[in-house]
Design a protein around this motif. Sequence first.
Motif, PDB file in Angstrom:
ATOM      1  N   ALA A 170      35.283  40.701  74.104  1.00  0.00           N
ATOM      2  CA  ALA A 170      36.286  39.751  73.441  1.00  0.00           C
ATOM      3  C   ALA A 170      36.167  40.227  72.039  1.00  0.00           C
ATOM      4  CB  ALA A 170      35.569  38.202  73.480  1.00  0.00           C
ATOM      5  N   THR A 171      37.592  39.897  71.385  1.00  0.00           N
ATOM      6  CA  THR A 171      37.885  40.128  69.904  1.00  0.00           C
ATOM      7  C   THR A 171      37.558  38.854  69.303  1.00  0.00           C
ATOM      8  OG1 THR A 171      39.217  42.060  70.533  1.00  0.00           O
ATOM      9  CG2 THR A 171      39.542  41.300  68.244  1.00  0.00           C
ATOM     10  N   VAL A 172      36.516  39.009  68.399  1.00  0.00           N
ATOM     11  CA  VAL A 172      36.308  37.737  67.324  1.00  0.00           C
ATOM     12  C   VAL A 172      37.173  38.101  66.227  1.00  0.00           C
ATOM     13  CG1 VAL A 172      34.833  36.486  65.828  1.00  0.00           C
ATOM     14  CG2 VAL A 172      34.092  37.416  68.126  1.00  0.00           C
ATOM     15  N   ARG A 173      38.367  37.247  66.039  1.00  0.00           N
ATOM     16  CA  ARG A 173      39.225  37.526  64.997  1.00  0.00           C
ATOM     17  C   ARG A 173      38.410  37.209  63.444  1.00  0.00           C
ATOM     18  NH1 ARG A 173      42.695  41.198  66.953  1.00  0.00           N
ATOM     19  NH2 ARG A 173      43.464  40.339  69.067  1.00  0.00           N
ATOM     20  N   ALA A 174      39.073  37.811  62.570  1.00  0.00           N
ATOM     21  CA  ALA A 174      38.624  37.347  60.846  1.00  0.00           C
ATOM     22  C   ALA A 174      38.779  35.915  60.970  1.00  0.00           C
ATOM     23  CB  ALA A 174      39.398  38.208  60.131  1.00  0.00           C
ATOM     24  N   GLY A 175      37.881  35.295  60.162  1.00  0.00           N
ATOM     25  CA  GLY A 175      37.862  33.916  60.206  1.00  0.00           C
ATOM     26  C   GLY A 175      37.378  32.810  61.251  1.00  0.00           C
ATOM     27  N   GLU A 176      37.113  33.646  62.395  1.00  0.00           N
ATOM     28  CA  GLU A 176      36.774  32.831  63.635  1.00  0.00           C
ATOM     29  C   GLU A 176      35.337  32.754  63.540  1.00  0.00           C
ATOM     30  OE1 GLU A 176      40.200  33.539  67.028  1.00  0.00           O
ATOM     31  OE2 GLU A 176      38.547  34.687  66.912  1.00  0.00           O
ATOM     32  N   LYS A 177      34.701  31.658  64.222  1.00  0.00           N
ATOM     33  CA  LYS A 177      33.378  31.542  64.125  1.00  0.00           C
ATOM     34  C   LYS A 177      32.741  31.991  65.609  1.00  0.00           C
ATOM     35  CE  LYS A 177      32.565  27.670  61.073  1.00  0.00           C
ATOM     36  NZ  LYS A 177      31.962  26.370  60.983  1.00  0.00           N
ATOM     37  N   VAL A 178      31.452  32.451  65.616  1.00  0.00           N
ATOM     38  CA  VAL A 178      30.937  33.034  66.927  1.00  0.00           C
ATOM     39  C   VAL A 178      29.481  32.511  66.730  1.00  0.00           C
ATOM     40  CG1 VAL A 178      30.432  35.212  65.605  1.00  0.00           C
ATOM     41  CG2 VAL A 178      30.215  35.134  68.331  1.00  0.00           C
ATOM     42  N   ALA A 179      28.755  32.024  67.734  1.00  0.00           N
ATOM     43  CA  ALA A 179      27.770  31.472  67.807  1.00  0.00           C
ATOM     44  C   ALA A 179      26.755  32.226  68.962  1.00  0.00           C
ATOM     45  CB  ALA A 179      27.603  30.050  68.220  1.00  0.00           C
ATOM     46  N   ALA A 180      25.447  32.721  68.336  1.00  0.00           N
ATOM     47  CA  ALA A 180      24.389  33.357  69.355  1.00  0.00           C
ATOM     48  C   ALA A 180      23.792  32.158  69.994  1.00  0.00           C
ATOM     49  CB  ALA A 180      23.377  34.154  68.484  1.00  0.00           C
ATOM     50  N   LEU A 181      23.724  32.113  71.077  1.00  0.00           N
ATOM     51  CA  LEU A 181      23.007  31.024  71.917  1.00  0.00           C
ATOM     52  C   LEU A 181      21.445  31.749  72.009  1.00  0.00           C
ATOM     53  CD1 LEU A 181      25.429  29.748  74.433  1.00  0.00           C
ATOM     54  CD2 LEU A 181      24.822  28.546  72.419  1.00  0.00           C
ATOM     55  N   LEU A 182      20.602  31.333  71.197  1.00  0.00           N
ATOM     56  CA  LEU A 182      19.341  31.930  71.283  1.00  0.00           C
ATOM     57  C   LEU A 182      18.441  31.868  72.491  1.00  0.00           C
ATOM     58  CD1 LEU A 182      18.231  31.047  67.445  1.00  0.00           C
ATOM     59  CD2 LEU A 182      19.632  32.998  68.413  1.00  0.00           C
ATOM     60  N   GLY A 183      18.715  30.456  73.050  1.00  0.00           N
ATOM     61  CA  GLY A 183      17.826  30.330  74.305  1.00  0.00           C
ATOM     62  C   GLY A 183      18.415  30.971  75.672  1.00  0.00           C
ATOM     63  N   ALA A 184      19.619  31.299  75.474  1.00  0.00           N
ATOM     64  CA  ALA A 184      20.335  32.303  76.605  1.00  0.00           C
ATOM     65  C   ALA A 184      19.904  33.419  76.206  1.00  0.00           C
ATOM     66  CB  ALA A 184      22.014  31.934  76.505  1.00  0.00           C
ATOM     67  N   ALA A 185      19.826  34.100  75.186  1.00  0.00           N
ATOM     68  CA  ALA A 185      19.370  35.539  74.833  1.00  0.00           C
ATOM     69  C   ALA A 185      17.950  35.793  75.322  1.00  0.00           C
ATOM     70  CB  ALA A 185      19.618  35.760  73.397  1.00  0.00           C
ATOM     71  N   ASN A 186      17.123  34.528  74.963  1.00  0.00           N
ATOM     72  CA  ASN A 186      15.579  34.665  75.386  1.00  0.00           C
ATOM     73  C   ASN A 186      15.450  34.624  77.148  1.00  0.00           C
ATOM     74  OD1 ASN A 186      15.066  35.252  72.510  1.00  0.00           O
ATOM     75  ND2 ASN A 186      14.480  33.023  72.308  1.00  0.00           N
ATOM     76  N   ARG A 187      16.309  34.255  77.744  1.00  0.00           N
ATOM     77  CA  ARG A 187      16.282  34.124  79.022  1.00  0.00           C
ATOM     78  C   ARG A 187      17.103  35.358  79.658  1.00  0.00           C
ATOM     79  NH1 ARG A 187      14.102  29.422  81.864  1.00  0.00           N
ATOM     80  NH2 ARG A 187      12.970  28.324  80.121  1.00  0.00           N
ATOM     81  N   ASP A 188      17.693  36.301  79.072  1.00  0.00           N
ATOM     82  CA  ASP A 188      18.550  37.555  79.681  1.00  0.00           C
ATOM     83  C   ASP A 188      17.719  38.127  80.584  1.00  0.00           C
ATOM     84  OD1 ASP A 188      20.312  39.275  80.137  1.00  0.00           O
ATOM     85  OD2 ASP A 188      21.137  39.463  78.290  1.00  0.00           O
ATOM     86  N   PRO A 189      17.999  38.337  81.811  1.00  0.00           N
ATOM     87  CA  PRO A 189      17.463  39.234  82.777  1.00  0.00           C
ATOM     88  C   PRO A 189      17.502  40.654  82.356  1.00  0.00           C
ATOM     89  CG  PRO A 189      19.102  38.185  83.933  1.00  0.00           C
ATOM     90  CD  PRO A 189      19.267  37.460  82.364  1.00  0.00           C
ATOM     91  N   ALA A 190      18.493  41.050  81.711  1.00  0.00           N
ATOM     92  CA  ALA A 190      18.762  42.479  81.280  1.00  0.00           C
ATOM     93  C   ALA A 190      17.715  42.935  80.429  1.00  0.00           C
ATOM     94  CB  ALA A 190      20.260  42.622  80.898  1.00  0.00           C
ATOM     95  N   VAL A 191      16.925  42.198  79.725  1.00  0.00           N
ATOM     96  CA  VAL A 191      15.906  42.392  78.631  1.00  0.00           C
ATOM     97  C   VAL A 191      14.505  41.852  79.238  1.00  0.00           C
ATOM     98  CG1 VAL A 191      15.254  42.038  76.312  1.00  0.00           C
ATOM     99  CG2 VAL A 191      17.557  42.290  76.858  1.00  0.00           C
ATOM    100  N   PHE A 192      14.501  40.870  79.806  1.00  0.00           N
ATOM    101  CA  PHE A 192      13.102  40.228  80.072  1.00  0.00           C
ATOM    102  C   PHE A 192      13.007  40.230  81.761  1.00  0.00           C
ATOM    103  CE2 PHE A 192      14.615  38.248  76.019  1.00  0.00           C
ATOM    104  CZ  PHE A 192      13.688  38.430  75.161  1.00  0.00           C
ATOM    105  N   ALA A 193      11.819  40.838  81.962  1.00  0.00           N
ATOM    106  CA  ALA A 193      11.564  40.652  83.362  1.00  0.00           C
ATOM    107  C   ALA A 193      11.123  39.504  83.918  1.00  0.00           C
ATOM    108  CB  ALA A 193      10.455  41.745  83.757  1.00  0.00           C
ATOM    109  N   ASP A 194      11.825  38.957  85.041  1.00  0.00           N
ATOM    110  CA  ASP A 194      11.622  37.335  85.432  1.00  0.00           C
ATOM    111  C   ASP A 194      11.738  36.524  84.207  1.00  0.00           C
ATOM    112  OD1 ASP A 194      10.651  38.139  88.189  1.00  0.00           O
ATOM    113  OD2 ASP A 194       8.880  38.806  87.313  1.00  0.00           O
TER     114      ASP A 194
END
Length: 398
Positions: free
Chosen positions: A301-325
Amino acid sequence: MAPLDLTDPAVVADPYPAFAAARAVAPVQWHEDLGLWLAFTHAESNAVLRDRRLGRIWRDREPADRFGAFNLIHRNALLEMEPPDHTRLRRLVSAAFARGHVERLRPWVERYAAELADGLVERSGGSEPVDVLSGMAEELPVGVIAELLGVPAADRPLLRPWSNAIVKMYEYGRTAEVEDAAERAAAEFVAYLRELAAERRRAPGEDLLTHLVTVRDAEGGRLTEDELVTTCILLLNAGHEATVNVSGNGLVALLEHRDQLGRLRADPALLPTAVEELMRFDSPLQLFERTATADVELGGATVRAGEKVAALLGAANRDPAVFADPDTLDVGRTDNPHVSFGAGVHFCIGAPLARVELQASFGALLTRTRDLQLARPARRRPEFVIRGLTELPVVLTP
């Protein structure tokens, strides 16, 4: 269609299945109702936290005359600043912290945690449910921050209600009453800390507030009055809210995964890794916003200048690409790059103190009990961003 409804009671109760479903669609998605991009993967959330083109750009709440105190405590906060202002302020605050405050407090934290746990165990006696949230999870971090800053014992009951009211402003779908309460709390908190800082100037102590009042950097700069007050409020709001919620969410997770509770009880040396895993498994802060200062390519995606973007920390912490099970609680997990403390220049300055508190809290409960049982289901707060409980009734067997 929005990737998920953050006001849906089912999502608030357990957001992780919704995160997984959204992550399977795309790593970054536009949320029309919120008017911002959401990052669902560990890689993209980490990029949101680290990319210097995605900054914390504070804009005063409007109307400004209605939110004077609330705006003041954010306009001057480390969390809402970017370099070079952030660099200068963090250097000063770090210099004050570097005077050994965490290690100075470690024995005090362990004694206080033991005292609170003893009180809960005595009241429960193996048969009566006690609220571990109000009896320990809330008491310990507020007491620690108050001790750190040198807040007199008689004034400490003021702190958590102020903090609770202020952080409700970070939720979506707020009422006017919630906003008014947040502004009142901010104004009272600011006035209290101005008075306490003035007292420290007259009679310095060995607490962090005294060191914040007196610290200077190599160029002779020091904190302004507003920066000083704001830093103290940030330490309380960010510091104790996270610790309270890790304590509550984490204990529920252990009580719902009895094998892991037993494993930790049998091997207390696992406590440091267990605390990191509890932070990963059910994140105390679920969403952290940034604003693009230039166009940024992120997860297709392209986040345009002035737009907001949020990291969903709980989603990141359950990402199977990084955390086994990732949906499995594993108190011995060692490969654990969770983002619950943030990342990059805004990595939590209080992380070492939080770890001391959490290890002391869980350690005290485990060493003073033979068994822990939920008396009835824990009650969860109805908000999404700050994820925590309102009640945690547990029977503790000595």
